[in-house]
Every structure is written in C-alpha cells, then in structure tokens.
Write an enzyme that holds these catalytic residues in place. Structure first.
Site, PDB file in Angstrom:
ATOM      1  CD  GLU A 139      -1.645   2.389   1.428  1.00 20.44           C
ATOM      2  OE1 GLU A 139      -1.024   3.042   0.556  1.00 20.44           O
ATOM      3  OE2 GLU A 139      -1.888   2.856   2.537  1.00 20.44           O
ATOM      4  CD  GLU A 173       3.993   8.986   1.773  1.00 21.97           C
ATOM      5  OE1 GLU A 173       2.917   9.328   2.294  1.00 21.97           O
ATOM      6  OE2 GLU A 173       4.459   7.848   1.896  1.00 21.97           O
TER       7      GLU A 173
END
Ligand code: J7C
Length: 415
Positions: A195, A204
């Site tokens: 995930e 990110e």
C-alpha cells in the site's frame, strides 16, 4: 529604502549546484553538480539570476543550496529522500492509526486476500512497507501462503514482530526491518503486495521502492498488487474554500481588507490542498483518468516526468475554481478471468484518509454548459527532493459565450 540597500549589499550570494541543469533557452544558464554559482538577484521564488565563470543567466532555485561560508563547518548535504524525517514519522502510531482507521482502504486489501485465498496457497508473498503488518496478517489469517516477508523500514517493525506473534502468525509471517530496495530476501516472491499510494497518487514516491523491489524480488510471471493505478482529474467549484480564504477579505467587520487578497492567493492557493472532500455536485464535468500506471511495465525513470491530456465538457453553469484530483488502484485476480478488485478514492466512493487534492486557480472563471476545458497535467518529480514533485496544469477554455481563455499554473508539492 534601507531594506533595498541591505538587499543589494546581500548580493551576490554563493550557492552550490545540487545536481546538473541543462539550459533550455538562451536566457537560462546550465551547470553541473557541485558548480559554485554567484546569485545576483532572486526575481522570483523559482528562478534566480546567476553567474558561472563569467556567464550570466536564469537558474532554477530548487537545484541550488546556499554555500556555507569558508570558515563555517560545511553542513552535510541534506538527504534528498529525507529518510530520517520520513521513516521517523512512520515509527509512531499516528499515521498507522490513520491508515488502519481508513476502512475503505483496509477492507479493500482484505477483500483482495479473501477473493484470492485459494490461489495464495503455498505462495511466497512480499508485503512492502507493511507498517503494523495488517496486510501480512490478513494473508496468514485468511489464506495459506507458504511465507509472507513483511518488510518495514521504520522502527515500527519491532512492534510488528510482536503483533505477528500475538496473533499466532509467526509460522507464516517473517518481519524484515530495512528499506525494501536494500535488504536481502531469502527467495523470490510470487506476489508483491504494497500500500504505497500517497496524496495525488505519487507524493512520497514510495512507488520507486516498489518498482525497484519488483525488478529485484518478483519472480517472472509474479503478480503486482496493485496491478495498475490511475490519477483522475475533474474541473470543479470550490466556493466554500474560496469564500473562506479569499472572499473573506472583502468586508470583514465592515472594513475593506482587499489589499490582503494577493497575500491570501500566495499563501492559500499556491500549493495544492490535501485532504479536500469534494462534493460530487461541485464537479463541473465527468472526471478523466489523466495518468495511468501499469505496475508491471512502468520504470523508475518514467516517474521523473509524467504527462496526461484532458478534455472536459462542462455539464452545467458554474464557477471554475480549480481542479480536483484523486486516484484509483486495481488488483487483478490471481485466477485467470477472476474479478478485479478496485480501490477508488474519488468523491463517489466512501471517503478514504487521502480524500482528494484541490488545485486552486488564481482567479475563478465562470463557465457554462457545453464549454470545453482542454489541456494537460504534468507531474515533474523534484530533481533534488526525491519525495516531492511539481504539478503543472495548462488549460484552454472554449466557451460559446466568451472568447477562449488560456491559463497555466504550477503547484509545488511541496518543494
Ligand atoms: N503512503 C503510504 N502508503 N505510506 C505507507 C508507508 C509505509 O511503508 C513504509 N515504507 C515506505 N517506503 C519503504 C521502503 N522503501 N522500504 C520499507 N518500508 C517502506 C513506511 O515506513 C510506512 O510504514
């Protein structure tokens, strides 16, 4: 006057190049990593006027770091991945609680395991960035894989080992602490589940770690979960946000504060707004998937710059305040012809902890049914701060009631 004088005295400032930059135009100045540039002026936040070996031109500010004065100890180059801060934030419960509390997200992963439980028998699974190990525990509890390698780089890994033991899964789940792209797995994996999605899908850039692990640890013919991902965009109204941040300054307590509106635009509309919950009625057209990732074929180098076209047909009159983005990810079945499971983080699905991301235009535009909004979106990964990107939107409005309007805006996320 004094401030201007002080400012002039401050220049030129010495900067060092953090990476190569190739000029794309006569007014730009190219340089190589480590070059020492003299910055003579900073006309904007993004582009500065600088000199290198007697040649002058515009340089991208994000590529430079202020050069420590000779007599000061040299500050070490900040980690472009900001790993201490990043994995530090995942070493506490706050973010894991947020992710586990997101039932839509977590139940989707459970559904993937349940609907593929038979095919998971005796398989080797790698759970990349397992956090508290929830996906690995689902695998051990709801299916019979031969082993699950639960990889976690943050200090949460120690607690994850405890949770594995606490739930009687230590026979199946092995927790490995470290960055997935650096540690050694005892064997190749049949399934790489992770995930990894961030705001606007890619923020990110954990996806880079997933692709490196795919290339190194997923056996030929192995399965990626998610198998594919899509970034979705829609032109939208955002009247309450606009009123709260911009219209507010028109008449607070009967006074005219409109001179503060340029500041408000700079402070509130320059960066994207995360965790925006868009009401479906504020969508001005049908949404469009603008960037699609095939997790088997996408390469790390593709992440540097991703571009997608869009053409929206406005379905009703309204105020075009900006664009809203969200993502979907798909999990293909392990069985040929089996049903694909999808996690949709858009406004017509149960809200997730990501919610949506709002990109506000500088000035709202009235649009009418039948107008078209064409253009493209470019996600440009930050060449220095590797978890960040800039999102640039170009739009062209063709309206029967007005001549066409063209616009563009770049949103740093965050550097
Ligand atoms: N946006 C997300 N989905 N973030 C989930 C990130 C989770 O994966 C972990 N993680 C992220 N990158 C990595 C990596 N390269 N290796 C191992 N764990 C990682 C991180 O510590 C956190 O527990």
């Amino acid at each position: 006057m004094q401030a201007e004088k002080e400012e002039e005295e401050a220049f030129p400032e010495e900067y060092v190049a953090l990476c190569d930059f190739t000029a794309s135009g006569s007014e730009q100045l190219g340089f190589s990593t480590g070059d020492k540039l003299l910055v003579h002026a900073k006309p904007s936040a993004d582009w500065w006027w600088a000199e290198l070996q007697g040649v002058i031109g515009y340089v991208p500010a994000s590529y430079l770091r202020q050069d420590a004065a000779e007599d000061e100890e040299d500050t070490s180059l900040e980690d472009p991945w900001q790993d201490d801060e990043y994995f530090g934030s995942y070493g506490t419960l706050r973010l894991h609680l947020e992710m586990l509390s997101d039932r839509s997200r977590t139940e989707t992963y459970r559904q993937v395991i349940v609907s593929n439980s038979a095919s998971l028998r005796n398989k080797v699974v790698m759970d990349l960035g397992c956090g508290t190990g929830i996906i690995s525990l689902f695998c051990a509890q709801l299916a019979q894989p031969s082993v699950v390698y639960a990889v976690e780089a943050s200090s949460m890994a120690e607690h994850t080992r405890q949770l594995v033991k606490q739930n009687g899964c230590e026979e199946v789940v092995t927790v490995l602490q470290g960055r997935a792209e650096e540690l050694e797995l005892p064997e190749q994996a049949d399934i790489l589940v992770s995930e990894w999605m961030g705001n606007c899908l890619l923020f990110e850039f954990m996806v880079e770690s997933v692709l490196l692990a795919r290339d190194r640890w997923l056996r030929d013919g192995g399965v990626m979960w998610p198998s594919s991902a899509a970034l979705t965009l829609v032109p939208c109204q955002a009247d309450s946000y606009y009123s709260e941040k911009m219209a507010f300054w028109e008449r607070p307590y009967g006074l005219d504060f409109t001179p503060l509106q340029p500041l408000a635009q700079q402070e509130f509309f320059t960066k994207p707004k995360f965790s925006h919950l868009i009401d479906p009625k504020d969508c001005l057209s049908a949404p469009c998937d603008v960037i699609c990732l095939n997790m088997y074929t996408v390469q790390v180098r593709d992440l540097e710059e991703m571009e997608g076209e869009f053409k929206f047909c406005v379905v009703k009159p309204g105020v075009f305040h900006g664009f809203t983005a969200w993502f979907t990810v798909q999990f293909e079945s392990l069985e040929a012809g089996g049903a694909t499971v999808e996690l949709d983080t858009g406004p017509n699905s149960d809200p997730t902890h990501w919610k949506q991301t709002l990109f506000m235009l500088d000035n709202p535009i009235h649009v009418y049914g039948g107008d078209s909004i064409r253009g493209n979106i470019v996600l440009h990964r930050n060449p220095v701060w590797r978890r960040h990107m800039t999102v640039t939107l170009h739009w062209n409005i063709n309206s029967s009631s007005d001549n066409c309007q063209v616009g563009t805006k770049s949103f740093p996320m965050w550097r």
